[in-house]
Design a protein around this motif. Structure first.
Motif, PDB file in Angstrom:
ATOM      1  N   LEU A 198       0.814  -1.211   0.000  1.00  0.00           N
ATOM      2  CA  LEU A 198       0.000   0.000   0.000  1.00  0.00           C
ATOM      3  C   LEU A 198       0.849   1.262   0.000  1.00  0.00           C
ATOM      4  O   LEU A 198       0.459   2.267  -0.610  1.00  0.00           O
ATOM      5  N   ASP A 199       1.989   1.249   0.676  1.00  0.00           N
ATOM      6  CA  ASP A 199       2.845   2.427   0.632  1.00  0.00           C
ATOM      7  C   ASP A 199       3.344   2.650  -0.792  1.00  0.00           C
ATOM      8  O   ASP A 199       3.414   3.790  -1.274  1.00  0.00           O
ATOM      9  N   SER A 200       3.680   1.579  -1.474  1.00  0.00           N
ATOM     10  CA  SER A 200       4.131   1.669  -2.858  1.00  0.00           C
ATOM     11  C   SER A 200       2.998   2.157  -3.770  1.00  0.00           C
ATOM     12  O   SER A 200       3.164   3.082  -4.561  1.00  0.00           O
ATOM     13  N   LEU A 201       1.835   1.541  -3.609  1.00  0.00           N
ATOM     14  CA  LEU A 201       0.710   1.856  -4.491  1.00  0.00           C
ATOM     15  C   LEU A 201       0.211   3.282  -4.299  1.00  0.00           C
ATOM     16  O   LEU A 201       0.013   4.031  -5.267  1.00  0.00           O
ATOM     17  N   GLY A 235       6.708  -1.478  -6.308  1.00  0.00           N
ATOM     18  CA  GLY A 235       7.487  -0.916  -7.401  1.00  0.00           C
ATOM     19  C   GLY A 235       7.422   0.594  -7.361  1.00  0.00           C
ATOM     20  O   GLY A 235       6.786   1.183  -6.474  1.00  0.00           O
ATOM     21  N   ASP A 236       8.047   1.242  -8.329  1.00  0.00           N
ATOM     22  CA  ASP A 236       8.041   2.698  -8.347  1.00  0.00           C
ATOM     23  C   ASP A 236       6.765   3.217  -8.985  1.00  0.00           C
ATOM     24  O   ASP A 236       5.918   2.456  -9.475  1.00  0.00           O
ATOM     25  N   ALA A 237       6.622   4.535  -8.977  1.00  0.00           N
ATOM     26  CA  ALA A 237       5.401   5.149  -9.495  1.00  0.00           C
ATOM     27  C   ALA A 237       5.185   4.818 -10.964  1.00  0.00           C
ATOM     28  O   ALA A 237       4.053   4.594 -11.405  1.00  0.00           O
ATOM     29  N   ALA A 238       6.276   4.777 -11.728  1.00  0.00           N
ATOM     30  CA  ALA A 238       6.151   4.494 -13.149  1.00  0.00           C
ATOM     31  C   ALA A 238       5.566   3.107 -13.394  1.00  0.00           C
ATOM     32  O   ALA A 238       4.792   2.899 -14.333  1.00  0.00           O
ATOM     33  N   ALA A 239       5.918   2.145 -12.547  1.00  0.00           N
ATOM     34  CA  ALA A 239       5.406   0.786 -12.726  1.00  0.00           C
ATOM     35  C   ALA A 239       3.902   0.719 -12.464  1.00  0.00           C
ATOM     36  O   ALA A 239       3.164   0.041 -13.186  1.00  0.00           O
ATOM     37  N   TRP A 240       3.448   1.419 -11.432  1.00  0.00           N
ATOM     38  CA  TRP A 240       2.016   1.414 -11.126  1.00  0.00           C
ATOM     39  C   TRP A 240       1.216   2.133 -12.207  1.00  0.00           C
ATOM     40  O   TRP A 240       0.165   1.646 -12.651  1.00  0.00           O
ATOM     41  N   THR A 241       1.668   3.295 -12.635  1.00  0.00           N
ATOM     42  CA  THR A 241       0.924   4.031 -13.652  1.00  0.00           C
ATOM     43  C   THR A 241       0.945   3.296 -14.990  1.00  0.00           C
ATOM     44  O   THR A 241      -0.038   3.316 -15.734  1.00  0.00           O
ATOM     45  N   SER A 256       8.218 -11.021  -1.921  1.00  0.00           N
ATOM     46  CA  SER A 256       9.081 -12.112  -1.461  1.00  0.00           C
ATOM     47  C   SER A 256       9.416 -11.858   0.007  1.00  0.00           C
ATOM     48  O   SER A 256       9.482 -10.710   0.452  1.00  0.00           O
ATOM     49  N   ASP A 257       9.632 -12.916   0.742  1.00  0.00           N
ATOM     50  CA  ASP A 257       9.817 -12.796   2.192  1.00  0.00           C
ATOM     51  C   ASP A 257      11.119 -12.113   2.593  1.00  0.00           C
ATOM     52  O   ASP A 257      11.285 -11.754   3.762  1.00  0.00           O
ATOM     53  N   ASP A 258      12.038 -11.930   1.646  1.00  0.00           N
ATOM     54  CA  ASP A 258      13.281 -11.258   2.020  1.00  0.00           C
ATOM     55  C   ASP A 258      13.145  -9.735   2.006  1.00  0.00           C
ATOM     56  O   ASP A 258      14.090  -9.019   2.339  1.00  0.00           O
ATOM     57  N   VAL A 259      11.973  -9.230   1.631  1.00  0.00           N
ATOM     58  CA  VAL A 259      11.729  -7.787   1.680  1.00  0.00           C
ATOM     59  C   VAL A 259      11.306  -7.410   3.094  1.00  0.00           C
ATOM     60  O   VAL A 259      10.428  -8.042   3.685  1.00  0.00           O
ATOM     61  N   THR A 260      11.921  -6.393   3.629  1.00  0.00           N
ATOM     62  CA  THR A 260      11.523  -5.864   4.927  1.00  0.00           C
ATOM     63  C   THR A 260      10.997  -4.455   4.745  1.00  0.00           C
ATOM     64  O   THR A 260      11.234  -3.806   3.712  1.00  0.00           O
ATOM     65  N   LEU A 261      10.287  -3.975   5.749  1.00  0.00           N
ATOM     66  CA  LEU A 261       9.791  -2.601   5.668  1.00  0.00           C
ATOM     67  C   LEU A 261      10.965  -1.628   5.599  1.00  0.00           C
ATOM     68  O   LEU A 261      10.929  -0.638   4.860  1.00  0.00           O
ATOM     69  N   LEU A 308      11.477   1.113   2.644  1.00  0.00           N
ATOM     70  CA  LEU A 308      11.550   2.551   2.920  1.00  0.00           C
ATOM     71  C   LEU A 308      12.935   3.100   2.616  1.00  0.00           C
ATOM     72  O   LEU A 308      13.083   4.250   2.170  1.00  0.00           O
ATOM     73  N   GLY A 309      13.946   2.295   2.806  1.00  0.00           N
ATOM     74  CA  GLY A 309      15.306   2.735   2.552  1.00  0.00           C
ATOM     75  C   GLY A 309      15.699   2.754   1.103  1.00  0.00           C
ATOM     76  O   GLY A 309      16.687   3.366   0.723  1.00  0.00           O
ATOM     77  N   GLY A 310      14.919   2.031   0.270  1.00  0.00           N
ATOM     78  CA  GLY A 310      15.148   2.087  -1.161  1.00  0.00           C
ATOM     79  C   GLY A 310      16.014   1.001  -1.737  1.00  0.00           C
ATOM     80  O   GLY A 310      16.349   1.042  -2.913  1.00  0.00           O
ATOM     81  N   TRP A 311      16.375  -0.004  -0.939  1.00  0.00           N
ATOM     82  CA  TRP A 311      17.189  -1.076  -1.511  1.00  0.00           C
ATOM     83  C   TRP A 311      16.414  -2.375  -1.740  1.00  0.00           C
ATOM     84  O   TRP A 311      16.991  -3.397  -2.086  1.00  0.00           O
ATOM     85  N   ALA A 312      15.097  -2.313  -1.594  1.00  0.00           N
ATOM     86  CA  ALA A 312      14.278  -3.484  -1.887  1.00  0.00           C
ATOM     87  C   ALA A 312      13.712  -3.404  -3.289  1.00  0.00           C
ATOM     88  O   ALA A 312      12.914  -4.231  -3.685  1.00  0.00           O
ATOM     89  N   GLY A 313      14.103  -2.411  -4.058  1.00  0.00           N
ATOM     90  CA  GLY A 313      13.519  -2.184  -5.360  1.00  0.00           C
ATOM     91  C   GLY A 313      12.546  -1.022  -5.291  1.00  0.00           C
ATOM     92  O   GLY A 313      12.211  -0.526  -4.228  1.00  0.00           O
ATOM     93  N   GLY A 314      12.079  -0.618  -6.437  1.00  0.00           N
ATOM     94  CA  GLY A 314      11.134   0.501  -6.491  1.00  0.00           C
ATOM     95  C   GLY A 314      11.837   1.801  -6.487  1.00  0.00           C
ATOM     96  O   GLY A 314      11.266   2.803  -6.773  1.00  0.00           O
TER      97      GLY A 314
END
Length: 424
Positions: A298-301, A349-355, A409-414, A418-424
Motif C-alpha cells: 500500500l505504501d508503494s501503491l 514498485g516505483d510510481a512508473a510501474a504502477w501508472t 518475497s519474504d526477504d523484503v523488509t519494511l 523505505l530505505g530504497g534497496w528493496a527495489g522501487g
C-alpha cells in the motif's frame, strides 16, 4: 440495476455493430427553454418537418417571466425561476414524457429534417447508448420559423469549436472512445433510451450554473457500462456562437471545472492529487496478506496512485492507521470506479510501474492477471454491462498485463522498502 427492456449489447464500444431493422420505439423530444420565444418557435417548426416525426414534444421551461406559447399537441411543463437550473428542467421535461426514446434539444438549437431519425437509430437497437449529435452554429436572428434551417443556416454559419471536431475525428466519432470520452458530450443535442436515462438517474440537479451537467451524465453512463457515439450526420443549428467564443469570465470557467472535477472520476476532468471527487481506481487486498506485505504494497501503491481507494479487512486497517483512502472490506466498490485491482499477493514498485499498469489496460478485456496472478485488474464497466445482460461474453478475460511491479518475497523488509534497496 434493472434488466434492459429490449435490444442487445455489443463488445467494448462497438456501436458500429448495432443490428439493423429493429422494432421501432416511441420517441419523445424534450426542449429546454428560458426566455427564447423566437428560437423556440423556429425549433418547434423544424420538429414538424422531421423525416421521423416524434411521437411527443415536451417543452420544459426554466422559469421564464411569461409562459412560452406552444402549439396544440405540444406539452408544456414549467419550474420556478430559481437561477440557472438546466439540469433540473431537463429532468422535469423527461419526467413529463412518455416515449421509449429521448431526444434532448435546447430551444435555440434547431434540427435539420433527419435529426430525430439519425439520433434515435442507435439507442433503438442498443439501449445503453448515449448519442451526441453535431451542433453547428449560425446567426439565425433574421430567419423565420418557416425557413428551412438546412438551407439558410450554412450561409450564416459561425465557427465550430475546433477542439471538438478534432476529438470526433481522432476517435472516429467516438467509436474509439475511452474513459475521457464524456468530455465530448453536448446536452443540447443528446439522445438515449428512456430506460437508460432512468437507470442513470437523469441529470445531476446540483449543477446550478452554466455547463458540466452533460459531461457528468456522460461520465456516469460510461462507467455504468454504456456506449458512447457521435452522429456527425445528425445536425442541429445553435442560434449564435459557441459559449467559448462569447467570452466567459475566468471565475465562471473555474467554477464549472471544479463542479465537474468534484463529480467525475475519470482522468482529464477529475482531480489529479487533491483528495476530492469520487474514486476511479479501487484496490482490494486479500485479508491473508502478511503485515509487512500489506504495508509495503500500500505504501508503494498510494505513493503512485494517491487517489485510489483501498478496501481492507479490520486487522489490516488497524495496521495501516487512519487514512481517508482506506475503507472496510464490507464497503461496496464505488459505482464511480472504472477499475478494480484485486491484490492476492503483495506487489511493489516505483510510481512508473504502477501508472504503466493502469495505462496498459485498453478496455478490450474485463479481467487480466498481473505479475503471475499476484493481482487481477478488472474493467468494472464491462463487468457491469455483462451482469446487466447476463452475458459473460461481454466481459472476456484477457492475457496477462506486462508490469514492472515486483511480486512479494519474504526477504523484503519494511526497512529495505523505505530505505530504497528493496527495489522501487
Amino acid at each position: 440495476m434493472t434488466a434492459p427492456p429490449y435490444g442487445t449489447s455489443v463488445p467494448g464500444n462497438r456501436w458500429d455493430l448495432a443490428p439493423a431493422d429493429v422494432p421501432r420505439r416511441t420517441v419523445s423530444v424534450v426542449l429546454a427553454h428560458h426566455e427564447q420565444p423566437a428560437q423556440l418557435e423556429r425549433t418547434l417548426a423544424a420538429l414538424g418537418r422531421q423525416t421521423r416525426p416524434p411521437d411527443e414534444v415536451v417543452v420544459a421551461d426554466d422559469g421564464s417571466r411569461e409562459a412560452p406559447v406552444v402549439p396544440p399537441g405540444v406539452r408544456l411543463v414549467r419550474q420556478d425561476d430559481d437561477g440557472f437550473r438546466l439540469a433540473a428542467v431537463r429532468n422535469l421535461g423527461v419526467a413529463a414524457s412518455t416515449g421509449e426514446l429521448l431526444v434532448l434539444l435546447d430551444a435555440d438549437t434547431t434540427p435539420e429534417p433527419d435529426f430525430v431519425a439519425r439520433m434515435v437509430a442507435l439507442p433503438e437497437a442498443l439501449p445503453e447508448t448515449l448519442v451526441v449529435g453535431r451542433r453547428r452554429h449560425a446567426d439565425l436572428a433574421a430567419t423565420g420559423p418557416g425557413e428551412a434551417v438546412e438551407r439558410v443556416a450554412p450561409a450564416l454559419a459561425l465557427p465550430e469549436p475546433a477542439w471538438l471536431r478534432t476529438a470526433y475525428d481522432a476517435t472516429r466519432d467516438l467509436l474509439d472512445a475511452d474513459e475521457t470520452g464524456h468530455r465530448f458530450a453536448i446536452g443540447a443535442v443528446l439522445a438515449c433510451s428512456r430506460w437508460w436515462y432512468d437507470e442513470l438517474g437523469g441529470f445531476d440537479e446540483t449543477f446550478t450554473a452554466y455547463g458540466g451537467e452533460d459531461w457528468e451524465l456522460a461520465h456516469r453512463s460510461w462507467t455504468a457500462g454504456g456506449l458512447l457515439a457521435h452522429r456527425a450526420d445528425a445536425v442541429a443549428w445553435h442560434d449564435g456562437p459557441d459559449a467559448g467564443a462569447r467570452g466567459r469570465s475566468p471565475d465562471a470557467h473555474r467554477s464549472e471545472t471544479v463542479a465537474v472535477a468534484d463529480r467525475t472520476s475519470a482522468p482529464g476532468t477529475t482531480w489529479r492529487g487533491l483528495w476530492r471527487g469520487p474514486a476511479d481506481v479501487v484496490v482490494t487486498c486479500d485479508p491473508g496478506l502478511g503485515a509487512t506485505e500489506v504495508l509495503v504494497t500500500l505504501d508503494s501503491l498510494l505513493a503512485a496512485l494517491p487517489r485510489a481507494v483501498v478496501r481492507l479487512g479490520a486487522e489490516h486497517r488497524a495496521l495501516v492507521g487512519t487514512d481517508p483512502r482506506v475503507v472496510g472490506l464490507e464497503q461496496p466498490v464505488a459505482a464511480s470506479a472504472r477499475l478494480h485491482l484485486d491484490v492476492r499477493h503483495g506487489l511493489f514498485g516505483d510510481a512508473a510501474a504502477w501508472t504503466a499498469l493502469l495505462a496498459g489496460h485498453d478496455g478490450s478485456a474485463a479481467t487480466r492477471p498481473v505479475a503471475g496472478g499476484a493481482a487481477e485488474l478488472q474493467d468494472l464497466r464491462l463487468l457491469r454491462r455483462a451482469a446487466r445482460w447476463r452475458r459473460p461474453d461481454l466481459a472476456p478475460a484477457g492475457p496477462p498485463l506486462g508490469t514492472g511491479l515486483r511480486p512479494w518475497s519474504d526477504d523484503v523488509t519494511l526497512e529495505s522498502w523505505l530505505g530504497g534497496w528493496a527495489g522501487g
